[in-house]
Scaffold this active site. Structure first.
Site, PDB file in Angstrom:
ATOM      1  CE1 TYR A   1     -15.154  -9.071  38.539  1.00 14.35           C
ATOM      2  CE2 TYR A   1     -17.242  -8.842  39.256  1.00 14.35           C
ATOM      3  CZ  TYR A   1     -16.243  -9.229  38.233  1.00 14.35           C
ATOM      4  OH  TYR A   1     -16.480  -9.017  36.650  1.00 14.35           O
TER       5      TYR A   1
ATOM      6  CE  LYS B   1     -15.003  -5.812  36.617  1.00  8.23           C
ATOM      7  NZ  LYS B   1     -14.399  -5.500  35.464  1.00  8.23           N
TER       8      LYS B   1
HETATM    9  N1  NAD Z   1     -16.823 -13.774  32.350  1.00 17.02           N
HETATM   10  C1  NAD Z   1     -17.998 -13.076  33.087  1.00 17.02           C
HETATM   11  O1  NAD Z   1     -18.767 -13.769  33.882  1.00 17.02           O
HETATM   12  C2  NAD Z   1     -17.989 -11.774  33.297  1.00 17.02           C
HETATM   13  C3  NAD Z   1     -19.031 -11.238  33.737  1.00 17.02           C
HETATM   14  C4  NAD Z   1     -18.970  -9.693  34.055  1.00 17.02           C
HETATM   15  C5  NAD Z   1     -17.966  -9.131  33.740  1.00 17.02           C
HETATM   16  N2  NAD Z   1     -16.800  -9.655  33.414  1.00 17.02           N
HETATM   17  C6  NAD Z   1     -15.681  -8.556  33.047  1.00 17.02           C
HETATM   18  O2  NAD Z   1     -15.265  -8.903  31.864  1.00 17.02           O
HETATM   19  C7  NAD Z   1     -13.960  -8.837  31.690  1.00 17.02           C
HETATM   20  C8  NAD Z   1     -13.154 -10.104  30.756  1.00 17.02           C
HETATM   21  O3  NAD Z   1     -13.630 -11.057  31.820  1.00 17.02           O
HETATM   22  P1  NAD Z   1     -13.502 -12.590  31.287  1.00 17.02           P
HETATM   23  O4  NAD Z   1     -14.296 -13.489  31.699  1.00 17.02           O
HETATM   24  O5  NAD Z   1     -12.963 -12.587  29.731  1.00 17.02           O
HETATM   25  O6  NAD Z   1     -12.081 -12.922  32.349  1.00 17.02           O
HETATM   26  P2  NAD Z   1     -10.974 -13.912  31.875  1.00 17.02           P
HETATM   27  O7  NAD Z   1     -10.316 -14.214  33.146  1.00 17.02           O
HETATM   28  O8  NAD Z   1     -11.125 -14.897  30.808  1.00 17.02           O
HETATM   29  O9  NAD Z   1      -9.675 -13.136  31.164  1.00 17.02           O
HETATM   30  C9  NAD Z   1      -9.231 -11.891  31.691  1.00 17.02           C
HETATM   31  C10 NAD Z   1      -7.894 -11.623  31.197  1.00 17.02           C
HETATM   32  O10 NAD Z   1      -7.153 -10.485  31.921  1.00 17.02           O
HETATM   33  C11 NAD Z   1      -5.755 -10.945  32.149  1.00 17.02           C
HETATM   34  N3  NAD Z   1      -5.124 -10.171  33.046  1.00 17.02           N
HETATM   35  C12 NAD Z   1      -5.405 -10.464  34.686  1.00 17.02           C
HETATM   36  N4  NAD Z   1      -4.742  -9.623  35.205  1.00 17.02           N
HETATM   37  C13 NAD Z   1      -3.604  -9.045  34.491  1.00 17.02           C
HETATM   38  C14 NAD Z   1      -2.692  -8.152  34.815  1.00 17.02           C
HETATM   39  N5  NAD Z   1      -2.640  -7.793  35.909  1.00 17.02           N
HETATM   40  N6  NAD Z   1      -2.393  -7.464  33.723  1.00 17.02           N
HETATM   41  C15 NAD Z   1      -2.769  -7.762  32.407  1.00 17.02           C
HETATM   42  N7  NAD Z   1      -3.379  -8.834  32.160  1.00 17.02           N
HETATM   43  C16 NAD Z   1      -4.223  -9.389  32.933  1.00 17.02           C
HETATM   44  C17 NAD Z   1      -5.822 -12.404  32.311  1.00 17.02           C
HETATM   45  O11 NAD Z   1      -4.459 -12.843  31.890  1.00 17.02           O
HETATM   46  C18 NAD Z   1      -6.925 -12.792  31.239  1.00 17.02           C
HETATM   47  O12 NAD Z   1      -6.368 -12.999  29.924  1.00 17.02           O
HETATM   48  C19 NAD Z   1     -13.160  -8.770  33.216  1.00 17.02           C
HETATM   49  O13 NAD Z   1     -13.082  -7.251  33.545  1.00 17.02           O
HETATM   50  C20 NAD Z   1     -14.415  -9.200  34.015  1.00 17.02           C
HETATM   51  O14 NAD Z   1     -14.417  -8.756  35.222  1.00 17.02           O
HETATM   52  C21 NAD Z   1     -16.685 -11.088  33.248  1.00 17.02           C
END
Ligand code: NAD
Length: 243
Positions: A149, A153
């Site tokens: 991961y 990133k």
């Molecule tokens: N939530 C956190 O704590 C956090 C922290 C830092 C960064 N992020 C980043 O922010 C972004 C959103 O995170 P989130 O927490 O909303 O995650 P989440 O898991 O709630 O949402 C991710 C979405 O991506 C979609 N997805 C996954 N694989 C896919 C694919 N192959 N094709 C199309 N869609 C796909 C999923 O269906 C989901 O709706 C991500 O890139 C994550 O790495 C999240």
């Protein structure tokens, strides 16, 4: 609040926690949304207004990316691309899961590049195109069990700089946001109990980020006001990485 009336904002991972907050924020600011996810986002699109559209797409599939984005761009134009979809899996570095490593790279790193390439003609046509990539604090500092991961990133941060360099002459800016843990339903499950208490204590502000705070950062980077900001990674981490 910036006004995005007349602009089309394409959001990947729109059905997820941060994606939903992004969709709500940009819809409230007048944008027309193209909501992309492997899961259905039709209900979200309908809830936010009649102008928005949902598209089901597997971001691991390069051909489907090219076709879907061409369809969106031709039908709605694309002014802002938000590469938000991501896979958040962890495993100890000494116990490699090669399949999961590859999948993480395909979704978190390759897909944002291919989405940007597919959106490029439409972002050029926009005259003030914007790309925003969702990175993470885990792409900036080492965090336990985040080999795949974190590397994906970190790669996304450099990809952001390269697109910023190559595509600025087309009037396109490219930036990233690197959040700490964001209080989405899924993140709260992973960071519950003692693990969550300890993680909050390690963040100078003493709490996780809220999805709406990440959406606000994206709205700023997508706005006219941010036109001089290019290739930057905006830390939205409560100070986690300042030490
Ligand atoms: N939530 C956190 O704590 C956090 C922290 C830092 C960064 N992020 C980043 O922010 C972004 C959103 O995170 P989130 O927490 O909303 O995650 P989440 O898991 O709630 O949402 C991710 C979405 O991506 C979609 N997805 C996954 N694989 C896919 C694919 N192959 N094709 C199309 N869609 C796909 C999923 O269906 C989901 O709706 C991500 O890139 C994550 O790495 C999240």
């Amino acid at each position: 609040m910036s006004d995005f009336t007349g602009k089309t904002v394409l959001i990947t991972g729109a059905a997820g926690g941060i994606g939903t907050a992004l969709a709500e924020r940009f819809a409230a600011a007048g944008a027309r949304l193209a909501l992309v996810d492997i899961a259905a986002a039709d209900d979200l699109a309908a809830r936010l207004g009649a102008d928005h559209r949902a598209f089901q797409l597997d971001l691991e599939d390069p051909v489907a990316i090219a076709e879907t984005v061409a369809g969106i761009g031709t039908g709605m134009g694309i002014d802002v691309l938000i590469n938000n979809a991501g896979l958040g899996v962890v495993f100890p570095a000494a116990k490699p899961d090669v399949a999961l490593w590859d999948r993480t790279m395909r979704i978190n790193l390759r897909a944002p590049w291919l989405m940007a390439v597919a959106a490029l003609p439409f972002l050029k046509a926009s005259g003030a195109g914007r790309i925003i990539n969702l990175s993470s604090q885990a792409g900036v500092v080492a965090i336990d069990e985040h080999a795949a991961y974190g590397s994906s990133k970190a790669g996304l941060i450099l990809l952001t700089k390269i697109l910023a360099l190559e595509w600025a002459p087309f009037g396109i800016t490219t930036n990233a946001i690197a959040p700490t843990v964001v209080e989405t339903p899924m993140a709260l499950v992973g960071w519950s109990g003692e693990k969550g208490v300890k993680a909050r204590q390690e963040i100078p502000v003493g709490r996780f980020a809220r999805p709406a705070e990440i959406a606000a950062a994206a709205a700023y980077l997508a706005s006219e006001d941010a036109g001089i900001i290019n290739g930057e990674t905006l830390m939205a981490d409560g100070g986690f990485t300042i030490r």
